[in-house]
Design an enzyme around this catalytic site. Structure first.
Site, PDB file in Angstrom:
ATOM      1  CG  ASN A  77      68.867  38.438  41.002  1.00 60.19           C
ATOM      2  OD1 ASN A  77      69.102  37.773  41.789  1.00 60.19           O
ATOM      3  ND2 ASN A  77      67.785  39.078  40.803  1.00 60.19           N
ATOM      4  CD  GLU A 134      62.567  45.156  31.224  1.00 63.04           C
ATOM      5  OE1 GLU A 134      61.740  45.822  31.858  1.00 63.04           O
ATOM      6  OE2 GLU A 134      63.744  44.591  31.953  1.00 63.04           O
ATOM      7  CD  GLU A 143      57.930  34.545  34.091  1.00 61.14           C
ATOM      8  OE1 GLU A 143      58.116  35.753  33.887  1.00 61.14           O
ATOM      9  OE2 GLU A 143      57.056  34.391  34.968  1.00 61.14           O
TER      10      GLU A 143
END
Length: 377
Positions: free
Chosen positions: A277, A239, A230
């Site tokens: 989340n 990101e 990841e």
């Protein structure tokens, strides 16, 4: 890569960007201060080769804990009984007023089993309070006798390095040593510290501690292999595609997006994203991640905790948590399904699946354990 649909309810898998600059100043301080010696006779030694000391050898509640010349007295004899506490003179090392802020002082107090008396001694010689996600620290980096000890954001500097009795990286030990961790991630970003990982482990004590030694090592290797995939080998913290950032706010949630429309982009070892989340992870960990999601890219222990939260509690598109997949010997392939199966499994992206499997096989080899069966999804 294409945008993840807004309806998706788990961390997205996208390209990444580098985090803030590494802590280069740590090297400067390392040159200025002497590393701690090995602990002996129950002493906790730190900056300048001096000892953690109970002022006046008093066991009264509230007695300050300080740095002092090592003298072998009972005021400097500490024990780590394996319950997360650090004890001297029959009492516990305690953070004053249960503080979690930088500069909160430590003292001696009756052992109460409270979070402000819990400590993890990492393989990197940090002594971390998991609740505060901060390290035991010598105030102002002073080596003068009587200098108070406190907690402070972990920085890797010598005034936070200690040699404690026993030498166990944490109660029960983590199956991955610091040298093995470094071997797995030779080019990692300095943000992803081994001490941050070991400090985070207390949030999920069953992780890599369940089953046989083989199963424990397989689970640790599986988690770290997926994390490596990841993050490009623990290189990337956030990101990269900032154009995606505004898309991870679901305004249909009753709590909305208090940190802002574009605040819930992917961060950390399993790229936590979306406001719901951050809310769920923060609630589980006792941290306000909905209001301050930037903590995940600023604090290594919190970042690791979000990864462990997903690993231990979320099924994702699979039918079981990755933790359960490994401890119940369903196989590494089921961890892939739980993390990103909707995009990779069942022939959707075999190259990505193979990348994860290859990394897992490499990591199990480093740990000296067989990878087991059912590697693919």
């Amino acid at each position: 890569m294409s945008l993840i649909p807004l309806a998706r309810l788990l961390p997205g898998r996208r390209s990444w960007g580098r985090s803030a600059a590494a802590l280069a100043i740590a090297a400067v301080f390392a040159a200025l201060f002497t590393a701690p010696a090995q602990a002996a006779d129950g002493q906790i030694t730190g900056l300048g080769g001096k000892c953690a000391d109970v002022a006046g050898a008093s066991n009264a509640n509230g007695t300050p804990v300080q740095l002092y010349d090592c003298n072998g007295s009972n005021a400097q004899r500490w024990s780590l009984p394996g319950d997360g506490t650090i004890r001297a003179l029959g009492k516990c090392l305690d953070i004053v007023d249960r503080g979690t802020a930088d500069g909160s002082l430590v003292q001696l107090w009756d052992c109460a089993g409270t979070p402000n008396q819990q400590w993890v001694v990492s393989g990197a010689n940090d002594i971390v309070n998991p609740q505060a996600d901060k390290c035991l620290d010598v105030r102002d980096r002073s080596t003068a006798n009587g200098t108070r000890l406190q907690i402070w954001t972990c920085s890797g500097q010598p005034n936070q390095k200690w040699s404690a009795p026993g030498g166990d990286p944490q109660p029960g030990g983590f199956v991955v040593s610091e040298s093995q961790f470094n071997q797995m991630f030779p080019g990692r970003n300095s943000f992803y510290t081994y001490s941050g990982l070991t400090a985070a482990l207390s949030a999920y004590p069953g992780f890599a501690k369940t089953g046989s030694d083989t199963v424990k090592k397989q689970e640790a290797a599986a988690f770290l292999a997926n994390v490596s995939h990841e993050t490009g080998g623990l290189v990337h913290v956030v990101e990269q595609n900032t154009a995606n950032y505004p898309h991870y706010c679901d305004w249909s949630q009753p709590y909305g997006c208090p940190a802002g429309q574009a605040a819930y982009y992917g961060r950390g070892p399993i790229q936590l994203s979306w406001n719901f989340n951050y809310k769920a992870a923060g609630d589980a960990l006792g941290i306000d991640l909905l209001g301050n999601p930037w903590q995940v890219e600023q604090n290594a222990a919190i970042a690791w905790k979000t990864g462990l939260w997903y690993w231990n509690t979320q099924n994702g598109p699979g039918t079981m948590t990755p933790h359960n997949a490994m401890v119940n010997q369903a196989g590494f392939g089921q961890t892939i399904r739980s993390i990103n199966g909707s995009l990779e499994c069942d022939g959707k992206n075999p190259a990505q699946v193979q990348s994860r499997v290859t990394k897992y096989q490499q990591f199990t080899q480093i740990l000296g354990v067989a990878p087991g069966g059912n590697l693919y999804c």
